[in-house]
Design a protein around this motif. Sequence first.
Motif, PDB file in Angstrom:
ATOM      1  N   SER A  74      40.430  38.418  30.428  1.00 62.82           N
ATOM      2  CA  SER A  74      39.950  37.811  29.190  1.00 62.82           C
ATOM      3  C   SER A  74      38.511  38.220  28.892  1.00 62.82           C
ATOM      4  O   SER A  74      38.161  38.528  27.751  1.00 62.82           O
ATOM      5  N   TRP A 106      44.576  33.549  40.768  1.00 67.15           N
ATOM      6  CA  TRP A 106      45.238  33.986  39.534  1.00 67.15           C
ATOM      7  C   TRP A 106      44.397  33.600  38.315  1.00 67.15           C
ATOM      8  O   TRP A 106      44.211  34.395  37.397  1.00 67.15           O
ATOM      9  N   LEU A 122      44.155  33.349  25.891  1.00 71.40           N
ATOM     10  CA  LEU A 122      44.494  34.160  27.069  1.00 71.40           C
ATOM     11  C   LEU A 122      44.545  33.308  28.337  1.00 71.40           C
ATOM     12  O   LEU A 122      45.432  33.497  29.179  1.00 71.40           O
ATOM     13  N   VAL A 167      42.975  36.188  35.513  1.00 68.76           N
ATOM     14  CA  VAL A 167      43.209  36.011  34.077  1.00 68.76           C
ATOM     15  C   VAL A 167      41.868  35.972  33.345  1.00 68.76           C
ATOM     16  O   VAL A 167      41.682  36.603  32.306  1.00 68.76           O
ATOM     17  N   GLY A 208      47.890  32.900  30.336  1.00 68.72           N
ATOM     18  CA  GLY A 208      47.849  33.417  31.703  1.00 68.72           C
ATOM     19  C   GLY A 208      48.003  32.363  32.775  1.00 68.72           C
ATOM     20  O   GLY A 208      48.738  32.553  33.748  1.00 68.72           O
TER      21      GLY A 208
END
Length: 151
Positions: free
Chosen positions: A127, A119, A99, A123, A103
């Motif tokens: 996760s 960001w 992930l 993410v 991401g």
Amino acid sequence: MEKLKTLFLKYYEQIAYLFFGGVATLLNFVLLNVFQAVGGLAFAAGAGNVLNNAICILFAYWTNRTFVFKSKNHGAEALREFGKFVGCRIFTAVVDQLLMFLGVTVLGPGVTFVAPALWANLVKLFSQVVVIVSNYVFSKILIFKKKGSKT
């Protein structure tokens, strides 16, 4: 007050799991941001995330065994328990790594509405929700089964 105490005792395991899971998640985020500051975003989402997961797995085992599921296993039983815990956590660490890679590395360059470091944290938050739910199911069903329990 008595009702509150009764509810706490009834749901102690879930409350303790959420509390210590929250502490482990906080540790995960702290390590992510320390690794970003020290080695950059690519390191934090790559090798740093692997190290991050290893540290958090050991912390989570200790807190889950001691405070959440209150395991009394010793010797070979405790070793089997640890092996199952680490095996399941490695599986969810791989999910976390996948992930994070998707991401941050794949989707991240196309994301322009937030800063890259923010960001990466978003993410990681997504996760961690997936990982925490999966880890509880694994811990409850496969790892810290009570003796004589069918689950």
